[in-house]
Design a protein around this motif. Structure first.
Motif, PDB file in Angstrom:
ATOM      1  N   ASP A   1       0.848  -1.186   0.000  1.00 36.62           N
ATOM      2  CA  ASP A   1       0.000   0.000   0.000  1.00 36.62           C
ATOM      3  C   ASP A   1       0.890   1.244   0.000  1.00 36.62           C
ATOM      4  OD1 ASP A   1      -2.015   1.735   2.395  1.00 36.62           O
ATOM      5  OD2 ASP A   1      -2.156   1.719   0.211  1.00 36.62           O
ATOM      6  N   GLN A   2       0.782   2.012  -1.093  1.00 41.83           N
ATOM      7  CA  GLN A   2       1.626   3.196  -1.206  1.00 41.83           C
ATOM      8  C   GLN A   2       1.046   4.327  -0.386  1.00 41.83           C
ATOM      9  OE1 GLN A   2       1.970   3.216  -5.776  1.00 41.83           O
ATOM     10  NE2 GLN A   2       3.706   4.417  -5.037  1.00 41.83           N
ATOM     11  N   GLN A   3       1.796   4.830   0.538  1.00 45.61           N
ATOM     12  CA  GLN A   3       1.341   5.953   1.349  1.00 45.61           C
ATOM     13  C   GLN A   3       1.689   7.290   0.698  1.00 45.61           C
ATOM     14  OE1 GLN A   3       1.732   5.648   5.675  1.00 45.61           O
ATOM     15  NE2 GLN A   3       2.740   3.684   5.353  1.00 45.61           N
ATOM     16  N   VAL A   4       2.655   7.277  -0.194  1.00 47.71           N
ATOM     17  CA  VAL A   4       3.029   8.479  -0.943  1.00 47.71           C
ATOM     18  C   VAL A   4       2.982   8.109  -2.419  1.00 47.71           C
ATOM     19  CG1 VAL A   4       4.843  10.169  -1.413  1.00 47.71           C
ATOM     20  CG2 VAL A   4       4.486   9.322   0.927  1.00 47.71           C
ATOM     21  N   LYS A   5       2.147   8.824  -3.151  1.00 52.88           N
ATOM     22  CA  LYS A   5       1.916   8.454  -4.546  1.00 52.88           C
ATOM     23  C   LYS A   5       2.279   9.599  -5.479  1.00 52.88           C
ATOM     24  CE  LYS A   5      -2.009   5.525  -3.286  1.00 52.88           C
ATOM     25  NZ  LYS A   5      -3.447   5.251  -3.469  1.00 52.88           N
ATOM     26  N   GLN A   6       3.040   9.270  -6.481  1.00 58.81           N
ATOM     27  CA  GLN A   6       3.298  10.192  -7.577  1.00 58.81           C
ATOM     28  C   GLN A   6       2.714   9.509  -8.808  1.00 58.81           C
ATOM     29  OE1 GLN A   6       7.654  10.744  -6.032  1.00 58.81           O
ATOM     30  NE2 GLN A   6       7.263  12.375  -7.503  1.00 58.81           N
ATOM     31  N   ASN A   7       1.533   9.914  -9.170  1.00 54.39           N
ATOM     32  CA  ASN A   7       0.759   9.178 -10.170  1.00 54.39           C
ATOM     33  C   ASN A   7       1.222   9.410 -11.600  1.00 54.39           C
ATOM     34  OD1 ASN A   7      -0.996   7.872  -8.330  1.00 54.39           O
ATOM     35  ND2 ASN A   7      -2.125   9.789  -8.086  1.00 54.39           N
ATOM     36  N   SER A   8       2.033  10.424 -11.813  1.00 46.56           N
ATOM     37  CA  SER A   8       2.552  10.661 -13.157  1.00 46.56           C
ATOM     38  C   SER A   8       3.984  10.169 -13.229  1.00 46.56           C
ATOM     39  CB  SER A   8       2.495  12.145 -13.500  1.00 46.56           C
ATOM     40  OG  SER A   8       1.172  12.616 -13.489  1.00 46.56           O
ATOM     41  N   PRO A   9       4.245   9.093 -13.948  1.00 41.21           N
ATOM     42  CA  PRO A   9       5.624   8.610 -14.034  1.00 41.21           C
ATOM     43  C   PRO A   9       6.515   9.527 -14.851  1.00 41.21           C
ATOM     44  CG  PRO A   9       4.144   7.196 -15.283  1.00 41.21           C
ATOM     45  CD  PRO A   9       3.295   8.184 -14.573  1.00 41.21           C
ATOM     46  N   SER A  10       5.910  10.317 -15.740  1.00 40.75           N
ATOM     47  CA  SER A  10       6.739  11.205 -16.546  1.00 40.75           C
ATOM     48  C   SER A  10       5.969  12.477 -16.889  1.00 40.75           C
ATOM     49  CB  SER A  10       7.203  10.500 -17.826  1.00 40.75           C
ATOM     50  OG  SER A  10       6.098  10.166 -18.624  1.00 40.75           O
ATOM     51  N   LEU A  11       6.759  13.522 -17.200  1.00 45.08           N
ATOM     52  CA  LEU A  11       6.196  14.825 -17.552  1.00 45.08           C
ATOM     53  C   LEU A  11       7.144  15.486 -18.537  1.00 45.08           C
ATOM     54  CD1 LEU A  11       4.126  17.135 -16.976  1.00 45.08           C
ATOM     55  CD2 LEU A  11       5.675  17.902 -15.170  1.00 45.08           C
ATOM     56  N   SER A  12       6.574  16.015 -19.605  1.00 45.42           N
ATOM     57  CA  SER A  12       7.378  16.691 -20.618  1.00 45.42           C
ATOM     58  C   SER A  12       6.928  18.146 -20.714  1.00 45.42           C
ATOM     59  CB  SER A  12       7.210  15.991 -21.973  1.00 45.42           C
ATOM     60  OG  SER A  12       8.027  16.592 -22.941  1.00 45.42           O
TER      61      SER A  12
ATOM     62  N   GLN B   1       8.114  22.319 -22.082  1.00 46.59           N
ATOM     63  CA  GLN B   1       9.002  23.118 -22.910  1.00 46.59           C
ATOM     64  C   GLN B   1       9.779  24.110 -22.038  1.00 46.59           C
ATOM     65  OE1 GLN B   1       6.973  24.930 -26.191  1.00 46.59           O
ATOM     66  NE2 GLN B   1       8.864  25.284 -27.346  1.00 46.59           N
ATOM     67  N   GLU B   2      10.993  24.348 -22.419  1.00 45.74           N
ATOM     68  CA  GLU B   2      11.850  25.304 -21.702  1.00 45.74           C
ATOM     69  C   GLU B   2      11.136  26.640 -21.556  1.00 45.74           C
ATOM     70  OE1 GLU B   2      15.544  26.036 -23.696  1.00 45.74           O
ATOM     71  OE2 GLU B   2      16.379  27.215 -22.042  1.00 45.74           O
ATOM     72  N   GLY B   3      11.224  27.212 -20.362  1.00 46.32           N
ATOM     73  CA  GLY B   3      10.608  28.503 -20.090  1.00 46.32           C
ATOM     74  C   GLY B   3       9.208  28.404 -19.512  1.00 46.32           C
ATOM     75  N   ARG B   4       8.579  27.236 -19.692  1.00 52.72           N
ATOM     76  CA  ARG B   4       7.223  27.059 -19.165  1.00 52.72           C
ATOM     77  C   ARG B   4       7.277  26.557 -17.725  1.00 52.72           C
ATOM     78  NH1 ARG B   4       2.877  27.272 -23.083  1.00 52.72           N
ATOM     79  NH2 ARG B   4       3.845  28.021 -25.016  1.00 52.72           N
ATOM     80  N   ILE B   5       6.114  26.439 -17.134  1.00 52.69           N
ATOM     81  CA  ILE B   5       6.038  25.945 -15.769  1.00 52.69           C
ATOM     82  C   ILE B   5       5.956  24.417 -15.756  1.00 52.69           C
ATOM     83  CG2 ILE B   5       3.518  26.179 -15.743  1.00 52.69           C
ATOM     84  CD1 ILE B   5       3.732  26.826 -12.740  1.00 52.69           C
ATOM     85  N   SER B   6       6.689  23.808 -14.831  1.00 55.91           N
ATOM     86  CA  SER B   6       6.560  22.369 -14.579  1.00 55.91           C
ATOM     87  C   SER B   6       5.832  22.197 -13.258  1.00 55.91           C
ATOM     88  CB  SER B   6       7.937  21.701 -14.479  1.00 55.91           C
ATOM     89  OG  SER B   6       8.636  21.772 -15.691  1.00 55.91           O
ATOM     90  N   ILE B   7       4.842  21.333 -13.244  1.00 60.93           N
ATOM     91  CA  ILE B   7       4.102  21.050 -12.017  1.00 60.93           C
ATOM     92  C   ILE B   7       4.139  19.558 -11.755  1.00 60.93           C
ATOM     93  CG2 ILE B   7       1.881  21.189 -10.823  1.00 60.93           C
ATOM     94  CD1 ILE B   7       1.197  23.609 -12.560  1.00 60.93           C
ATOM     95  N   LEU B   8       4.774  19.194 -10.664  1.00 61.07           N
ATOM     96  CA  LEU B   8       4.862  17.793 -10.285  1.00 61.07           C
ATOM     97  C   LEU B   8       3.982  17.574  -9.056  1.00 61.07           C
ATOM     98  CD1 LEU B   8       8.022  18.811 -11.175  1.00 61.07           C
ATOM     99  CD2 LEU B   8       8.202  16.326 -11.216  1.00 61.07           C
ATOM    100  N   ASN B   9       3.203  16.530  -9.094  1.00 60.25           N
ATOM    101  CA  ASN B   9       2.216  16.296  -8.053  1.00 60.25           C
ATOM    102  C   ASN B   9       2.540  15.091  -7.177  1.00 60.25           C
ATOM    103  OD1 ASN B   9       0.256  18.412  -8.737  1.00 60.25           O
ATOM    104  ND2 ASN B   9      -0.006  17.243 -10.630  1.00 60.25           N
TER     105      ASN B   9
END
Lengths: 113, 111
Positions: A1-12, A14-22
């Motif tokens: 049972d995962q108590q901490v989940k990062q549901n997106s294995p990858s994110l792409s 473009q340079e200069g834009r915002i990255s949001i990791l959940n």
């Protein structure tokens, strides 16, 4: 049972834009949260953290937001740079004396020039 | 300042051979020490942790063991390696239960 989940294995992004990791967690005893950055064939390095008494912590281009009621935190990188391309791990620490962190499975961020 | 050293960086070992990975921390005393393994798609799996000399807690039953013969030395061992022991092993320490500091990792390939 995962108590901490990062549901997106990858994110792409473009340079200069915002990255949001959940990151989502299930254990209400967690009261301190950390983000680590990892390049291939290297150990993770600490990036930024937040205590449960706060809802935002900022360090340069990196900001972590915490929504306790939703048990959700996010890491914002603005502006994203190609050197930010790495795997990002979310980790959580419980209150009450245990210092053993629980890690998510990581999100691989790729920032395109 | 504190530093953490982990070696070797890469290791290729035959099945059935023994293993010894060493980790040392400099510049501090009585750190909490950890061994993790990173497997693809599974993130960082905690293998062992230690809060003091001779005190080892195992998180995952497996073919590995850990020892802490000195305050700032943490060793990961196996008597007989299996193919499934291949992976990227990381040593880490923390001081006050906050951020952890990781070594550079060891890429172990069992052939």
């Amino acid at each position: 049972d995962q108590q901490v989940k990062q549901n997106s294995p990858s994110l792409s992004v473009q340079e200069g834009r915002i990255s949001i990791l959940n990151c989502d967690y299930t254990n209400s005893m967690f009261d301190y949260f950390l983000w680590y950055k990892k390049y291939p064939a290297e150990g993770p390095t600490f990036l930024i953290s937040i205590s449960s008494i706060k809802d935002k912590n900022e360090d340069g281009r990196f900001t972590v937001f915490l929504n306790k009621s939703a048990k959700h935190l996010s890491l914002h990188i603005v502006p994203s740079q190609p050197g930010d391309s790495a795997v990002y791990f979310c980790a959580a620490l419980p209150s009450g004396g245990s210092y053993i962190p629980t890690f998510g499975r990581g999100t691989s961020l790729i920032v395109h020039p | 300042s504190q530093t953490i050293h982990q070696w070797p960086a890469t290791l290729v070992q035959p099945v059935g051979s023994p293993l010894s990975l060493e980790c040392t921390v400099e510049g501090t005393s009585n750190p909490n020490l950890y061994w993790y393994r990173q497997a693809a798609g599974r993130g960082l799996q905690l293998l062992f942790y230690s809060v003091g000399i001779g005190q080892i807690s195992s998180e995952v039953p497996q073919n590995l063991s850990a020892s802490r013969p000195q305050d700032r030395q943490f060793i990961l061992s196996s008597k007989k390696l299996l193919l499934s022991d291949s992976g990227f092993y990381l040593c880490a320490y923390d001081l006050w239960g906050r951020e952890a500091f990781f070594g550079q990792g060891t890429r172990l390939t069992v052939v």
